[in-house]
Design a protein around this motif. Structure first.
Motif, PDB file in Angstrom:
ATOM      1  N   ALA A  57      -4.327  -3.304   7.594  1.00 52.59           N
ATOM      2  CA  ALA A  57      -3.094  -3.631   8.959  1.00 52.59           C
ATOM      3  C   ALA A  57      -2.353  -4.887   8.279  1.00 52.59           C
ATOM      4  O   ALA A  57      -1.154  -4.850   8.617  1.00 52.59           O
ATOM      5  CB  ALA A  57      -3.915  -4.150  10.244  1.00 52.59           C
ATOM      6  N   ASP A  58      -2.941  -5.606   7.540  1.00 54.46           N
ATOM      7  CA  ASP A  58      -2.130  -6.727   6.846  1.00 54.46           C
ATOM      8  C   ASP A  58      -1.461  -6.238   5.584  1.00 54.46           C
ATOM      9  O   ASP A  58      -0.365  -7.169   5.098  1.00 54.46           O
ATOM     10  CB  ASP A  58      -3.081  -7.871   6.580  1.00 54.46           C
ATOM     11  N   ALA A  59      -1.211  -5.006   5.228  1.00 57.50           N
ATOM     12  CA  ALA A  59      -0.653  -4.658   4.038  1.00 57.50           C
ATOM     13  C   ALA A  59       0.759  -4.014   4.397  1.00 57.50           C
ATOM     14  O   ALA A  59       0.749  -3.519   5.275  1.00 57.50           O
ATOM     15  CB  ALA A  59      -1.383  -3.391   3.225  1.00 57.50           C
ATOM     16  N   LEU A  60       1.566  -4.337   3.406  1.00 59.95           N
ATOM     17  CA  LEU A  60       3.019  -3.721   3.681  1.00 59.95           C
ATOM     18  C   LEU A  60       2.938  -2.294   3.059  1.00 59.95           C
ATOM     19  O   LEU A  60       2.952  -2.072   1.918  1.00 59.95           O
ATOM     20  CB  LEU A  60       4.052  -4.447   2.747  1.00 59.95           C
TER      21      LEU A  60
ATOM     22  N   ALA B 170       0.822  -1.297   0.024  1.00 59.29           N
ATOM     23  CA  ALA B 170      -0.114  -0.100  -0.014  1.00 59.29           C
ATOM     24  C   ALA B 170       1.004   1.148   0.060  1.00 59.29           C
ATOM     25  O   ALA B 170       1.890   1.473   0.729  1.00 59.29           O
ATOM     26  CB  ALA B 170      -0.872   0.181   1.326  1.00 59.29           C
ATOM     27  N   THR B 171       0.345   2.230  -0.821  1.00 60.21           N
ATOM     28  CA  THR B 171       1.286   3.382  -0.689  1.00 60.21           C
ATOM     29  C   THR B 171      -0.003   4.701  -1.108  1.00 60.21           C
ATOM     30  O   THR B 171      -1.032   4.212  -1.414  1.00 60.21           O
ATOM     31  CB  THR B 171       2.354   3.503  -1.993  1.00 60.21           C
ATOM     32  N   ARG B 172       0.520   5.813  -1.142  1.00 56.34           N
ATOM     33  CA  ARG B 172      -0.480   7.058  -1.548  1.00 56.34           C
ATOM     34  C   ARG B 172      -0.763   6.710  -2.926  1.00 56.34           C
ATOM     35  O   ARG B 172      -0.057   6.494  -3.732  1.00 56.34           O
ATOM     36  CB  ARG B 172       0.236   8.310  -1.115  1.00 56.34           C
ATOM     37  N   GLN B 173      -2.176   7.370  -3.143  1.00 52.28           N
ATOM     38  CA  GLN B 173      -2.525   7.289  -4.732  1.00 52.28           C
ATOM     39  C   GLN B 173      -1.575   8.720  -5.212  1.00 52.28           C
ATOM     40  O   GLN B 173      -1.249   9.438  -4.792  1.00 52.28           O
ATOM     41  CB  GLN B 173      -4.096   7.744  -4.553  1.00 52.28           C
ATOM     42  N   ARG B 174      -2.176   8.488  -6.649  1.00 51.30           N
ATOM     43  CA  ARG B 174      -1.487   9.449  -7.507  1.00 51.30           C
ATOM     44  C   ARG B 174       0.264   9.453  -7.304  1.00 51.30           C
ATOM     45  O   ARG B 174       0.668  10.391  -7.128  1.00 51.30           O
ATOM     46  CB  ARG B 174      -2.176  10.809  -7.616  1.00 51.30           C
ATOM     47  N   PRO B 175       0.583   8.154  -7.501  1.00 47.66           N
ATOM     48  CA  PRO B 175       2.058   8.215  -7.214  1.00 47.66           C
ATOM     49  C   PRO B 175       2.845   8.930  -8.110  1.00 47.66           C
ATOM     50  O   PRO B 175       2.710   9.234  -9.390  1.00 47.66           O
ATOM     51  CB  PRO B 175       2.450   6.718  -7.467  1.00 47.66           C
ATOM     52  N   TRP B 176       4.004   9.406  -7.561  1.00 46.05           N
ATOM     53  CA  TRP B 176       5.294  10.084  -8.476  1.00 46.05           C
ATOM     54  C   TRP B 176       6.320   8.828  -8.377  1.00 46.05           C
ATOM     55  O   TRP B 176       6.245   8.097  -7.970  1.00 46.05           O
ATOM     56  CB  TRP B 176       5.520  11.408  -7.527  1.00 46.05           C
ATOM     57  N   ILE B 177       7.530   9.821  -8.867  1.00 43.54           N
ATOM     58  CA  ILE B 177       8.649   8.972  -9.099  1.00 43.54           C
ATOM     59  C   ILE B 177       9.047   7.855  -8.026  1.00 43.54           C
ATOM     60  O   ILE B 177       9.238   6.722  -8.230  1.00 43.54           O
ATOM     61  CB  ILE B 177       9.749   9.874  -9.219  1.00 43.54           C
ATOM     62  N   ASP B 178       9.037   8.177  -6.770  1.00 43.16           N
ATOM     63  CA  ASP B 178       9.702   7.117  -6.031  1.00 43.16           C
ATOM     64  C   ASP B 178       8.587   5.917  -5.551  1.00 43.16           C
ATOM     65  O   ASP B 178       9.088   4.919  -5.472  1.00 43.16           O
ATOM     66  CB  ASP B 178       9.877   7.777  -4.544  1.00 43.16           C
TER      67      ASP B 178
ATOM     68  N   ILE C 211      11.109  -8.202  -6.231  1.00 45.69           N
ATOM     69  CA  ILE C 211      10.937  -8.644  -4.587  1.00 45.69           C
ATOM     70  C   ILE C 211       9.890  -9.680  -4.843  1.00 45.69           C
ATOM     71  O   ILE C 211       9.567 -10.623  -4.292  1.00 45.69           O
ATOM     72  CB  ILE C 211      10.583  -7.234  -3.851  1.00 45.69           C
ATOM     73  N   ASP C 212       8.433  -9.104  -5.270  1.00 44.05           N
ATOM     74  CA  ASP C 212       7.403 -10.030  -5.036  1.00 44.05           C
ATOM     75  C   ASP C 212       6.535  -9.690  -6.153  1.00 44.05           C
ATOM     76  O   ASP C 212       5.653  -8.811  -6.536  1.00 44.05           O
ATOM     77  CB  ASP C 212       6.461  -9.331  -4.147  1.00 44.05           C
ATOM     78  N   PRO C 213       6.615 -10.693  -7.434  1.00 48.32           N
ATOM     79  CA  PRO C 213       6.068 -10.779  -8.475  1.00 48.32           C
ATOM     80  C   PRO C 213       4.700 -10.661  -8.585  1.00 48.32           C
ATOM     81  O   PRO C 213       3.881 -10.189  -9.359  1.00 48.32           O
ATOM     82  CB  PRO C 213       6.711 -11.941  -9.332  1.00 48.32           C
ATOM     83  N   ALA C 214       4.051 -11.311  -7.331  1.00 51.14           N
ATOM     84  CA  ALA C 214       2.436 -11.405  -7.401  1.00 51.14           C
ATOM     85  C   ALA C 214       2.008 -10.339  -6.400  1.00 51.14           C
ATOM     86  O   ALA C 214       0.739 -10.430  -5.804  1.00 51.14           O
ATOM     87  CB  ALA C 214       2.252 -12.878  -6.865  1.00 51.14           C
ATOM     88  N   ALA C 215       2.779  -9.274  -6.255  1.00 54.07           N
ATOM     89  CA  ALA C 215       2.431  -8.250  -5.634  1.00 54.07           C
ATOM     90  C   ALA C 215       1.085  -7.623  -5.929  1.00 54.07           C
ATOM     91  O   ALA C 215       0.525  -7.519  -7.079  1.00 54.07           O
ATOM     92  CB  ALA C 215       3.411  -7.054  -5.522  1.00 54.07           C
ATOM     93  N   HIS C 216       0.163  -7.332  -5.020  1.00 53.91           N
ATOM     94  CA  HIS C 216      -1.064  -6.538  -5.216  1.00 53.91           C
ATOM     95  C   HIS C 216      -1.205  -5.025  -4.573  1.00 53.91           C
ATOM     96  O   HIS C 216      -0.603  -4.714  -3.402  1.00 53.91           O
ATOM     97  CB  HIS C 216      -2.392  -7.274  -4.712  1.00 53.91           C
ATOM     98  N   PHE C 217      -1.208  -3.946  -5.441  1.00 50.35           N
ATOM     99  CA  PHE C 217      -1.149  -3.030  -4.783  1.00 50.35           C
ATOM    100  C   PHE C 217      -2.455  -2.118  -4.552  1.00 50.35           C
ATOM    101  O   PHE C 217      -3.551  -2.107  -5.284  1.00 50.35           O
ATOM    102  CB  PHE C 217      -0.234  -1.949  -5.903  1.00 50.35           C
ATOM    103  N   ILE C 218      -2.286  -1.258  -3.396  1.00 47.87           N
ATOM    104  CA  ILE C 218      -3.528  -0.492  -2.710  1.00 47.87           C
ATOM    105  C   ILE C 218      -3.086   0.891  -2.804  1.00 47.87           C
ATOM    106  O   ILE C 218      -1.974   1.271  -2.352  1.00 47.87           O
ATOM    107  CB  ILE C 218      -3.892  -0.915  -1.370  1.00 47.87           C
ATOM    108  N   TRP C 219      -4.027   1.898  -3.483  1.00 48.00           N
ATOM    109  CA  TRP C 219      -3.639   3.260  -3.613  1.00 48.00           C
ATOM    110  C   TRP C 219      -4.448   3.874  -2.659  1.00 48.00           C
ATOM    111  O   TRP C 219      -5.555   4.058  -2.746  1.00 48.00           O
ATOM    112  CB  TRP C 219      -3.779   3.777  -5.026  1.00 48.00           C
ATOM    113  N   LEU C 220      -3.804   4.634  -1.327  1.00 43.67           N
ATOM    114  CA  LEU C 220      -4.252   5.051  -0.224  1.00 43.67           C
ATOM    115  C   LEU C 220      -4.596   6.526  -0.620  1.00 43.67           C
ATOM    116  O   LEU C 220      -4.000   7.388  -0.991  1.00 43.67           O
ATOM    117  CB  LEU C 220      -3.351   4.832   0.713  1.00 43.67           C
ATOM    118  N   ALA C 221      -6.103   7.021  -0.324  1.00 44.32           N
ATOM    119  CA  ALA C 221      -6.166   8.440  -0.166  1.00 44.32           C
ATOM    120  C   ALA C 221      -5.602   9.087   0.910  1.00 44.32           C
ATOM    121  O   ALA C 221      -5.187  10.179   0.656  1.00 44.32           O
ATOM    122  CB  ALA C 221      -7.689   8.571  -0.113  1.00 44.32           C
ATOM    123  N   GLU C 222      -5.374   8.398   2.206  1.00 47.01           N
ATOM    124  CA  GLU C 222      -4.763   8.956   3.110  1.00 47.01           C
ATOM    125  C   GLU C 222      -3.885   7.790   3.678  1.00 47.01           C
ATOM    126  O   GLU C 222      -4.220   6.601   3.908  1.00 47.01           O
ATOM    127  CB  GLU C 222      -5.750   9.352   4.186  1.00 47.01           C
TER     128      GLU C 222
END
Length: 317
Positions: A221-224, A184-192, A204-215
């Motif tokens: 709790a179970d997300a990295l 999980a990371t913040r939505q509208r991602p920039w370079i980093d 690292i994790d080829p089967a990774a699922h991404f969550i884009w957070l508004a806040e």
């Protein structure tokens, strides 16, 4: 320390104004010092020699003559004289004055977009000077620090969700423990964030699922979490999230990833300029406008990071 020098001597027919202007633009872009009309000086470096040879071919095809000479400084005094011809201190001074003016503006009234455009222009101006600063000194470091301070101040005041670096040891982690996870990371991602997501999927994790957070506080709790304050993976010391992931998972021996990390670092927090920065920044800016969906944006930018990685691999071989 002494170095050898390139002397480029050019003569073109007076009526060939177009050719003269083309040569002038080329030597100016290279950062040549003008010894006299038609005589130019550069440090003896492979990339300069090739460019000058190309210019020499252009001159001769236009009916002129061109010669490239290699010489050593006669003594330390002459070496110092030659180096002083490439002193960029005045350019750095003018730039740091502009940076100071911007830093004294009212950030809240100016708005994020306008200030970000100003900082991008300042960065590009800095990069242009650096490319022609063949004997860097304290002035270059002073401007780099001033520009990085300005970027940090802008982030702190107008973009409070940007991660603040923490000081802790980066622990080595096992790839096997981080497979098939939600990241999980913040939505509208920039370079980093985009580069980190690419790194996660690719290494690292080829089967990774991404969550884009508004806040950031919405992170399950179970997300990295990555690249926000309180995330498992975020800025540590002088390293941005991409670099922290490299070190955490033992990827820091890959020279192509290290080069990509330097590129991400510069575009995210500033510091030492990287030649490819302007091109990547333009691509990402355009893609963010083209793809409003963060999932789609990641799919497309992954192709760009793949291409940069392959190019850096080729340069390293």
């Amino acid at each position: 320390m002494t170095c050898s020098w390139l002397i480029f001597i050019v003569s073109l027919p007076t009526q060939n104004a177009t050719g003269r202007m083309r040569v002038w633009r080329a030597v100016k872009a290279l950062g040549c010092s003008v010894l006299r009309d038609g005589v130019y000086l550069l440090p003896n470096r492979k990339e300069f020699r090739q460019t000058l040879h190309n210019q020499a071919d252009d001159v001769t095809s236009g009916g002129g003559s061109a010669h490239i000479l290699v010489l050593e400084a006669e003594n330390a005094e002459q070496q110092h004289t030659f180096e002083s011809l490439f002193d960029r201190s005045a350019d750095y001074t003018k730039l740091v004055e502009t940076i100071t003016q911007v830093s004294q503006t009212d950030f809240q009234s100016e708005g994020v977009d306008k200030l970000q455009k100003q900082i991008r222009r300042l960065r590009k101006a800095f990069e242009a000077i650096v490319l022609q600063d063949f004997f860097p000194g304290a002035a270059r470091e002073q401007v780099a620090v001033a520009l990085e301070d300005l970027e940090h101040t802008l982030n702190e005041q107008l973009m409070p969700n940007e991660p603040h670096a923490v000081n802790r040891r980066i622990k080595p982690l096992r790839l096997a423990d981080y497979q098939g996870r939600a990241w999980a990371t913040r939505q509208r991602p920039w370079i980093d964030r985009l580069a980190s997501a690419w790194l996660i999927q690719s290494f690292i994790d080829p089967a990774a699922h991404f969550i884009w957070l508004a806040e950031p506080g919405e992170c399950p709790a179970d997300a990295l979490g990555f690249d926000f304050d309180g995330a498992l993976f975020t800025h540590i010391g002088a390293k941005v999230t991409f670099e922290v992931l490299l070190e955490s998972f033992g990827l820091a021996k890959d020279t192509a990833l290290i080069r990509l990390g330097a590129l991400v670092h510069y575009l995210d927090v500033g510091g030492i300029p990287v030649l490819e920065a302007a091109g990547l920044e333009t691509l990402i800016l355009g893609m963010r406008q083209r793809w409003p969906s963060d999932d789609d944006l990641l799919i497309e930018t992954n192709k760009i990071f793949d291409a940069y990685y392959q190019a850096f691999l080729g340069n390293a071989s």
